[in-house]
Motif scaffolding. Structure first.
Motif, PDB file in Angstrom:
ATOM      1  N   GLU A  47       0.655  -1.226  -0.027  1.00 35.16           N
ATOM      2  CA  GLU A  47       0.087  -0.132   0.088  1.00 35.16           C
ATOM      3  C   GLU A  47       0.897   1.234  -0.051  1.00 35.16           C
ATOM      4  OE1 GLU A  47      -2.766   0.007   3.172  1.00 35.16           O
ATOM      5  OE2 GLU A  47      -4.067   1.448   1.865  1.00 35.16           O
ATOM      6  N   VAL A  48       0.640   2.235  -1.044  1.00 31.34           N
ATOM      7  CA  VAL A  48       1.531   3.204  -1.000  1.00 31.34           C
ATOM      8  C   VAL A  48       0.775   4.716  -0.434  1.00 31.34           C
ATOM      9  CG1 VAL A  48       3.027   2.375  -2.758  1.00 31.34           C
ATOM     10  CG2 VAL A  48       0.733   3.691  -3.245  1.00 31.34           C
ATOM     11  N   ALA A  49      -0.557   4.741  -0.491  1.00 28.68           N
ATOM     12  CA  ALA A  49      -1.342   5.712  -0.261  1.00 28.68           C
ATOM     13  C   ALA A  49      -2.898   5.372   0.165  1.00 28.68           C
ATOM     14  CB  ALA A  49      -1.355   6.856  -1.230  1.00 28.68           C
ATOM     15  N   ARG A  50      -3.488   5.937   0.976  1.00 27.16           N
ATOM     16  CA  ARG A  50      -4.858   5.756   1.242  1.00 27.16           C
ATOM     17  C   ARG A  50      -5.688   7.052   1.622  1.00 27.16           C
ATOM     18  NH1 ARG A  50      -4.334   3.586   6.780  1.00 27.16           N
ATOM     19  NH2 ARG A  50      -3.288   2.147   5.752  1.00 27.16           N
ATOM     20  N   LEU A  51      -6.977   7.012   1.201  1.00 26.59           N
ATOM     21  CA  LEU A  51      -7.686   8.276   1.332  1.00 26.59           C
ATOM     22  C   LEU A  51      -8.963   7.687   2.006  1.00 26.59           C
ATOM     23  CD1 LEU A  51      -8.378  11.202   0.910  1.00 26.59           C
ATOM     24  CD2 LEU A  51      -9.072  10.717  -1.235  1.00 26.59           C
ATOM     25  N   GLU A  52      -9.245   8.246   3.194  1.00 23.01           N
ATOM     26  CA  GLU A  52     -10.157   7.679   4.032  1.00 23.01           C
ATOM     27  C   GLU A  52     -11.364   8.772   4.075  1.00 23.01           C
ATOM     28  OE1 GLU A  52      -9.090   6.212   7.976  1.00 23.01           O
ATOM     29  OE2 GLU A  52      -6.987   6.062   7.587  1.00 23.01           O
ATOM     30  N   LEU A  53     -12.589   8.062   4.592  1.00 23.52           N
ATOM     31  CA  LEU A  53     -13.568   9.356   4.821  1.00 23.52           C
ATOM     32  C   LEU A  53     -13.129  10.565   5.463  1.00 23.52           C
ATOM     33  CD1 LEU A  53     -16.532   6.783   5.582  1.00 23.52           C
ATOM     34  CD2 LEU A  53     -15.925   7.703   3.459  1.00 23.52           C
ATOM     35  N   TYR A  54     -13.869  11.628   5.158  1.00 19.02           N
ATOM     36  CA  TYR A  54     -13.435  12.820   5.906  1.00 19.02           C
ATOM     37  C   TYR A  54     -11.993  13.343   5.441  1.00 19.02           C
ATOM     38  CZ  TYR A  54     -17.359  11.155   8.522  1.00 19.02           C
ATOM     39  OH  TYR A  54     -18.821  10.883   8.962  1.00 19.02           O
ATOM     40  N   GLU A  55     -11.563  12.733   4.340  1.00 19.21           N
ATOM     41  CA  GLU A  55     -10.427  13.391   3.994  1.00 19.21           C
ATOM     42  C   GLU A  55      -8.853  13.232   4.431  1.00 19.21           C
ATOM     43  OE1 GLU A  55     -12.883  13.963   1.080  1.00 19.21           O
ATOM     44  OE2 GLU A  55     -10.611  14.423   0.742  1.00 19.21           O
ATOM     45  N   ASP A  56      -8.931  11.953   5.669  1.00 13.45           N
ATOM     46  CA  ASP A  56      -7.729  11.715   6.047  1.00 13.45           C
ATOM     47  C   ASP A  56      -6.980  11.047   5.107  1.00 13.45           C
ATOM     48  OD1 ASP A  56      -9.302  11.046   9.231  1.00 13.45           O
ATOM     49  OD2 ASP A  56      -8.613  12.919   8.658  1.00 13.45           O
ATOM     50  N   THR A  57      -5.881  11.118   5.298  1.00 19.58           N
ATOM     51  CA  THR A  57      -4.740  10.398   4.380  1.00 19.58           C
ATOM     52  C   THR A  57      -3.612   9.880   5.065  1.00 19.58           C
ATOM     53  OG1 THR A  57      -3.449  12.330   3.875  1.00 19.58           O
ATOM     54  CG2 THR A  57      -5.390  12.125   2.339  1.00 19.58           C
ATOM     55  N   TRP A  58      -3.139   8.591   4.393  1.00 17.98           N
ATOM     56  CA  TRP A  58      -2.046   8.150   5.005  1.00 17.98           C
ATOM     57  C   TRP A  58      -1.352   7.824   3.784  1.00 17.98           C
ATOM     58  CZ3 TRP A  58       0.233   3.306   3.282  1.00 17.98           C
ATOM     59  CH2 TRP A  58       1.068   2.893   4.007  1.00 17.98           C
ATOM     60  N   TYR A  59       0.283   7.795   4.145  1.00 21.70           N
ATOM     61  CA  TYR A  59       1.080   7.691   2.874  1.00 21.70           C
ATOM     62  C   TYR A  59       2.114   6.607   3.490  1.00 21.70           C
ATOM     63  CZ  TYR A  59      -1.041  11.411   0.409  1.00 21.70           C
ATOM     64  OH  TYR A  59      -1.880  12.322  -0.176  1.00 21.70           O
ATOM     65  N   ASP A  60       2.834   5.813   2.594  1.00 12.86           N
ATOM     66  CA  ASP A  60       3.973   5.144   2.832  1.00 12.86           C
ATOM     67  C   ASP A  60       5.069   6.047   3.260  1.00 12.86           C
ATOM     68  OD1 ASP A  60       6.259   3.588   2.909  1.00 12.86           O
ATOM     69  OD2 ASP A  60       5.874   2.207   1.372  1.00 12.86           O
ATOM     70  N   PRO A  61       5.899   5.707   4.442  1.00 17.42           N
ATOM     71  CA  PRO A  61       6.574   6.919   5.031  1.00 17.42           C
ATOM     72  C   PRO A  61       7.990   6.943   3.974  1.00 17.42           C
ATOM     73  CG  PRO A  61       6.034   5.839   6.798  1.00 17.42           C
ATOM     74  CD  PRO A  61       5.276   5.023   5.416  1.00 17.42           C
TER      75      PRO A  61
END
Length: 119
Positions: A47-61
């Motif tokens: 997984e390289v990036a994720r977009l959750e509800l309410y615009e929260d994001t996560w990225y591979d550091p």
């Protein structure tokens, strides 16, 4: 039936940029957990990036801020903007979706789009 169709993959030089698109049908990108994964031969999908509800994001550091995930709710498309591309970014990139909140698993996958970075 949910469909995710990726596009935008290409061969680019080191340091170049690409924007990948994932067109979704029968699922709203606005109300789903959306993500981008990539896979190289002999390795599992990461997984390289994720977009959750309410615009929260996560990225591979390890991406060091080079990638950006976003969505166009009116077009129902998920994007991945990739900048300062490196040879190690070469992979098949997949779009994934899960209905509702992110919970670590994904229900739907696209067929992938190839990104190749070379000198």
């Amino acid at each position: 039936q949910v469909h995710l169709v990726e596009s935008g993959g290409d061969s680019v030089p080191i340091g170049g940029s690409l924007r990948l698109s994932c067109a979704a049908s029968d699922i709203s990108v606005r109300s789903a957990c959306m993500a981008w994964f990539r896979q190289t031969p002999g390795k599992g999908r990461e997984e390289v990036a994720r977009l959750e509800l309410y615009e929260d994001t996560w990225y591979d550091p390890f991406l060091e801020g080079r990638f950006s995930i976003s969505r166009d709710n009116s077009k129902n498309i998920l994007y991945l903007q990739m900048n300062s591309l490196k040879p190690e970014d070469t992979a098949m990139y997949y779009c994934a979706a899960a209905a509702g909140y992110c919970r670590g698993t994904y229900d739907y996958w696209g067929q992938g789009t190839q990104v190749t970075v070379s000198s």
